[in-house]
Design a protein around this motif. Structure first.
Motif, mmCIF file in Angstrom:
data_model
loop_
_atom_site.group_PDB
_atom_site.id
_atom_site.type_symbol
_atom_site.label_atom_id
_atom_site.label_comp_id
_atom_site.label_asym_id
_atom_site.label_seq_id
_atom_site.Cartn_x
_atom_site.Cartn_y
_atom_site.Cartn_z
ATOM 1 N N SER A 119 10.026 2.767 -8.325
ATOM 2 C CA SER A 119 10.708 1.869 -7.399
ATOM 3 C C SER A 119 9.874 0.608 -7.192
ATOM 4 N N SER A 120 10.540 -0.450 -6.712
ATOM 5 C CA SER A 120 9.820 -1.691 -6.425
ATOM 6 C C SER A 120 8.775 -1.480 -5.337
ATOM 7 N N THR A 121 9.085 -0.602 -4.388
ATOM 8 C CA THR A 121 8.129 -0.312 -3.327
ATOM 9 C C THR A 121 6.858 0.307 -3.899
ATOM 10 N N THR A 122 7.041 1.287 -4.805
ATOM 11 C CA THR A 122 5.869 1.938 -5.415
ATOM 12 C C THR A 122 5.062 0.931 -6.218
ATOM 13 N N ALA A 123 5.733 0.091 -6.993
ATOM 14 C CA ALA A 123 5.020 -0.924 -7.779
ATOM 15 C C ALA A 123 4.247 -1.879 -6.873
ATOM 16 N N SER A 124 4.850 -2.269 -5.766
ATOM 17 C CA SER A 124 4.195 -3.179 -4.832
ATOM 18 C C SER A 124 2.948 -2.540 -4.224
ATOM 19 N N LEU A 125 3.063 -1.266 -3.831
ATOM 20 C CA LEU A 125 1.919 -0.578 -3.230
ATOM 21 C C LEU A 125 0.768 -0.437 -4.215
ATOM 22 N N VAL A 126 1.080 -0.131 -5.456
ATOM 23 C CA VAL A 126 0.027 0.021 -6.465
ATOM 24 C C VAL A 126 -0.663 -1.306 -6.714
ATOM 25 N N LEU A 127 0.114 -2.369 -6.889
ATOM 26 C CA LEU A 127 -0.464 -3.665 -7.240
ATOM 27 C C LEU A 127 -1.163 -4.340 -6.064
ATOM 28 N N SER A 128 -0.890 -3.874 -4.860
ATOM 29 C CA SER A 128 -1.603 -4.404 -3.691
ATOM 30 C C SER A 128 -2.828 -3.574 -3.355
ATOM 31 N N GLY A 129 -3.130 -2.569 -4.207
ATOM 32 C CA GLY A 129 -4.338 -1.775 -4.030
ATOM 33 C C GLY A 129 -4.214 -0.644 -3.030
ATOM 34 N N ARG A 130 -2.984 -0.215 -2.705
ATOM 35 C CA ARG A 130 -2.795 0.841 -1.704
ATOM 36 C C ARG A 130 -2.330 2.160 -2.327
ATOM 37 N N GLY A 131 -2.422 2.248 -3.649
ATOM 38 C CA GLY A 131 -1.955 3.466 -4.313
ATOM 39 C C GLY A 131 -2.695 4.708 -3.881
#
Length: 352
Positions: free
Chosen positions: A18-30
């Motif tokens: 999902s876009s949410t998951t991609a955003s969290l990973v790329l913002s360093g919150r994975g």
């Protein structure tokens, strides 16, 4: 055909998340949100494959900062003399992770207003209002809405913006001290003086250089031996002033302070045509340290304007203004920060 910018949705689709998951990973919150390492690797690989770059404007809107600064100048950007001021500002901004946008007005108030509005419309975090020559000026009311610093200029009225200028006052003191240390008791001035009111208009540098010299001379019970006001500080005026000084009754001068290097170049020429040598017959001290000061013979001893340090200090102060909430900032007029002008000793001063 222009290439479409890769979006976060493109990365998510390629990585099958999902876009949410991609955003969290790329913002360093994975890791914080316990997204599996395999998914994180897949998202980063998709971003690298597609050449994804985060939208800085969108991030800035969310975080309240665009990490951009504006510099509005009169003629600094296109001046070969003050280019190091821009260089210092750019390097300081880059060191702190900011981008610097530069606009030049050529001294036109309408252009200045349009540039300030354009930078504010683009939500720069702060603006450095800059002048080629140190002068006083009105600070536009629009800048009250934006963190601001004055670079190489002073406000002619109340403002909360701090200012950064060369320490012309101390440089004037230094010029007088240098000649006194070499035994000179009669100091002639070319460009302004001998009294404070003997000054061309709109020159903060001239006022402060003269004040510094008069202060040091007065402490020794002395005053400038003479002064020649030059409406323009250019070689031709320095030449004419020196010719006038040499034609005056009495012994020829032994020590001359020129209010800038251009005047000094004219003084050199006048002395040469009169058969006088620098520094054997006449010692010469100046200000600004233009590049040609190293090439005249003998080399010109002069106080250098620290352009790069001025630009760096202005950005550092601007970032401090940005990071300090308005309620925590001191009230009253903004402070004036003076950057020392180093003395470049060459070959134009000798003992009396």
């Amino acid at each position: 055909m222009s290439r479409r910018r890769v979006t976060l949705a493109d990365v998510a689709r390629t990585a099958a998340v999902s876009s949410t998951t991609a955003s969290l990973v790329l913002s360093g919150r994975g890791d914080e949100l316990r997204i599996s390492q395999a998914v994180q690797d897949r998202v980063r690989a998709a971003a690298a494959e597609l050449g994804y770059r985060p939208n800085a404007v969108s991030i800035g809107l969310r975080k309240g900062t665009t990490r951009t600064l504006g510099l509005v100048s009169d003629t600094v950007a296109t001046s070969p003399m003050a280019g190091d001021m821009i260089k210092g500002a750019i390097e300081a901004a880059r060191d702190h992770g900011y981008m610097l946008f530069i606009g030049e007005t050529e001294g036109d108030p309408a252009t200045e207003s349009a540039l300030i509005e354009a930078m504010q419309d683009r939500q720069v975090d702060g603006i450095a209002l800059t002048s080629m020559f140190t002068r006083t000026r009105t600070v536009p009311a629009a800048l009250e809405l934006t963190p601001t610093v004055l670079l190489n200029t002073l406000a002619d009225g109340p403002t909360r913006a701090p200012a950064v200028i060369p320490d012309e006052l101390e440089a004037g003191r230094g010029a007088a001290r240098l000649l006194l240390e070499h035994g000179h008791r009669e100091v002639h001035l070319v460009g302004a003086g001998p009294l404070p009111e003997h000054m061309p208009p709109d020159t903060v540098a001239g006022v402060e250089r003269l004040a510094g010299m008069r202060e040091v001379l007065a402490a020794e019970g002395l005053a400038p031996a003479s002064g020649r006001v030059c409406d323009a500080w250019v070689p031709a005026h320095g030449f004419a002033a020196m010719q006038e000084l040499l034609a005056a009754p009495g012994p020829p001068p032994r020590a001359v302070v020129c209010f800038n290097d251009y005047l000094a170049f004219g003084v050199y020429q006048a002395l040469g045509e009169a058969g006088l040598r620098v520094p054997d017959d006449v010692s010469v001290v100046s200000f600004d340290s233009y590049p040609i000061a190293e090439w005249v013979r003998p080399g010109l001893t002069t106080f250098e304007i620290p352009h790069e340090q001025l630009g760096r200090r202005a950005v550092e102060l601007l970032l401090h203004e940005i990071r300090t909430p308005r309620g925590d900032q001191p009230t009253g007029p903004g402070p004036v920060h003076r950057i020392p002008m180093p003395l470049r000793v060459r070959g134009s001063v000798a003992r009396a």
